[in-house]
Write a protein that holds these residues in place. Sequence first.
Motif, PDB file in Angstrom:
ATOM      1  N   TYR A  68       0.847  -1.230   0.137  1.00 60.88           N
ATOM      2  CA  TYR A  68       0.042   0.086  -0.174  1.00 60.88           C
ATOM      3  C   TYR A  68       0.760   1.235  -0.233  1.00 60.88           C
ATOM      4  O   TYR A  68       1.630   1.308  -0.817  1.00 60.88           O
ATOM      5  N   GLY A 117       4.336  -6.282  -8.381  1.00 66.06           N
ATOM      6  CA  GLY A 117       3.794  -7.392  -8.980  1.00 66.06           C
ATOM      7  C   GLY A 117       2.593  -8.220  -7.720  1.00 66.06           C
ATOM      8  O   GLY A 117       2.759  -7.719  -6.742  1.00 66.06           O
ATOM      9  N   HIS A 142      -2.661  -7.823   2.662  1.00 65.25           N
ATOM     10  CA  HIS A 142      -3.264  -7.579   1.338  1.00 65.25           C
ATOM     11  C   HIS A 142      -4.912  -7.723   1.305  1.00 65.25           C
ATOM     12  O   HIS A 142      -5.412  -7.589   2.250  1.00 65.25           O
ATOM     13  N   ASP A 169      -2.783  -9.264   9.538  1.00 66.41           N
ATOM     14  CA  ASP A 169      -3.856  -7.787   9.885  1.00 66.41           C
ATOM     15  C   ASP A 169      -5.128  -8.111   9.752  1.00 66.41           C
ATOM     16  O   ASP A 169      -5.384  -8.945   8.752  1.00 66.41           O
ATOM     17  N   ASN A 170      -5.929  -7.470  10.269  1.00 65.40           N
ATOM     18  CA  ASN A 170      -7.606  -7.371  10.018  1.00 65.40           C
ATOM     19  C   ASN A 170      -8.183  -8.735  10.183  1.00 65.40           C
ATOM     20  O   ASN A 170      -9.004  -9.122   9.470  1.00 65.40           O
TER      21      ASN A 170
HETATM   22  N1  LIG Z   1      -2.270 -10.447  -4.499  1.00 69.95           N
HETATM   23  C1  LIG Z   1      -1.645  -9.113  -4.218  1.00 69.95           C
HETATM   24  N2  LIG Z   1      -0.350  -8.862  -4.479  1.00 69.95           N
HETATM   25  C2  LIG Z   1       0.289  -7.794  -4.450  1.00 69.95           C
HETATM   26  N3  LIG Z   1      -0.379  -6.732  -3.812  1.00 69.95           N
HETATM   27  C3  LIG Z   1      -1.604  -6.842  -3.485  1.00 69.95           C
HETATM   28  C4  LIG Z   1      -2.302  -8.071  -3.686  1.00 69.95           C
HETATM   29  N4  LIG Z   1      -3.525  -8.089  -3.199  1.00 69.95           N
HETATM   30  C5  LIG Z   1      -3.715  -6.855  -2.805  1.00 69.95           C
HETATM   31  N5  LIG Z   1      -2.685  -5.984  -2.959  1.00 69.95           N
HETATM   32  C6  LIG Z   1      -2.338  -4.704  -2.522  1.00 69.95           C
HETATM   33  O1  LIG Z   1      -2.534  -4.763  -1.068  1.00 69.95           O
HETATM   34  C7  LIG Z   1      -3.257  -3.745  -0.493  1.00 69.95           C
HETATM   35  C8  LIG Z   1      -4.533  -4.049  -0.209  1.00 69.95           C
HETATM   36  C9  LIG Z   1      -4.780  -4.153   0.980  1.00 69.95           C
HETATM   37  C10 LIG Z   1      -6.280  -4.301   1.481  1.00 69.95           C
HETATM   38  N6  LIG Z   1      -6.550  -4.042   2.934  1.00 69.95           N
HETATM   39  C11 LIG Z   1      -7.717  -3.866   3.219  1.00 69.95           C
HETATM   40  O2  LIG Z   1      -8.781  -3.972   2.507  1.00 69.95           O
HETATM   41  C12 LIG Z   1      -8.079  -3.483   4.527  1.00 69.95           C
HETATM   42  C13 LIG Z   1      -9.183  -2.797   4.765  1.00 69.95           C
HETATM   43  C14 LIG Z   1      -9.368  -2.226   6.116  1.00 69.95           C
HETATM   44  N7  LIG Z   1     -10.738  -1.702   6.327  1.00 69.95           N
HETATM   45  O3  LIG Z   1     -11.678  -1.631   5.282  1.00 69.95           O
HETATM   46  O4  LIG Z   1     -11.014  -1.347   7.373  1.00 69.95           O
HETATM   47  C15 LIG Z   1      -8.433  -2.100   7.004  1.00 69.95           C
HETATM   48  C16 LIG Z   1      -7.222  -2.653   6.703  1.00 69.95           C
HETATM   49  O5  LIG Z   1      -6.160  -2.720   7.811  1.00 69.95           O
HETATM   50  C17 LIG Z   1      -7.079  -3.169   5.623  1.00 69.95           C
HETATM   51  O6  LIG Z   1      -5.550  -3.716   5.507  1.00 69.95           O
HETATM   52  C18 LIG Z   1      -3.240  -2.588  -1.975  1.00 69.95           C
HETATM   53  O7  LIG Z   1      -2.170  -1.897  -1.680  1.00 69.95           O
HETATM   54  C19 LIG Z   1      -3.298  -3.720  -3.019  1.00 69.95           C
HETATM   55  O8  LIG Z   1      -2.825  -2.927  -4.059  1.00 69.95           O
END
Ligand SMILES: Nc1ncnc2c1ncn2[C@@H]1O[C@H](/C=C/CNC(=O)c2cc([N+](=O)[O-])cc(O)c2O)[C@@H](O)[C@H]1O
Length: 215
Positions: A68, A117, A142, A169-170
Amino acid sequence: TRKSRPQRLLKAVEGKATLGDPQSVITAIDHFCRHKEWAMNVGDEKGSILDSLVIELSPVNVLELGTYCGYSTVRIARLLPPGARFITLEFNPDYAAVARQVIGWAGLEDKVQLVEGASGDWIPRLREHFGVQMFDLVFLDHWKDQYLPDTKQLEECGLIQKGTVLLADNVICPGTPDYLKYVRNSPHYDSRYYRSHLEYTKVEDGLEKSVFLGF
Ligand SMILES: Nc1ncnc2c1ncn2[C@@H]1O[C@H](/C=C/CNC(=O)c2cc([N+](=O)[O-])cc(O)c2O)[C@@H](O)[C@H]1O
Ligand SMILES: [Mg+2]
């Protein structure tokens, strides 16, 4: 075009933090997210738990899934012993670009390898591409439905071995039910929940620490 939230978060870091000072970058992001715009960083409360686990573990090989904006990347990298290797995966190029600058502001670019990636594509390639044999610590933050498939892929690739610590996390909010069931019911993991709150809120959330016991 209007800046994205990560770009506005980066502006807050550039306006408030001291170049080369990781703590000031962390403080600037927490201030921005608490007083200006919420963002999905692990935050200061869960971040303190993360800090204590990193200090206790003093890991040599670390993997983060989901960079992120680089907030947890900075929190972890600032505590790693010299010579440690830290790989963080992020598949959104805009987020990766912001994270590179956040990590740069903290002066930690030499401690972190940010790989742009998808985890599913990169996990099978980490060994031959980076020469890493196993990870001492994996921080999962993620997409929540990716925690379990990626954990299984890490096991299959031999990157999780006896003693590896998974920190997720989460596990309550937004929640990762299938992952939680897996690590809590598996005889191969010793799992423990660290109760806390969703970043910058009073909602319950927490970190799950799961130690791999070997096959
Ligand atoms: N397979 C993959 N490979 C590489 N990067 C990937 C990936 N899948 C997702 N990402 C990246 O990881 C991050 C996603 C985080 C999702 N967190 C969440 O959805 C989240 C939501 C809440 N919330 O809604 O309160 C609170 C939190 O602490 C959270 O982490 C983004 O930067 C996304 O681009
Ligand atoms: Mg999170």
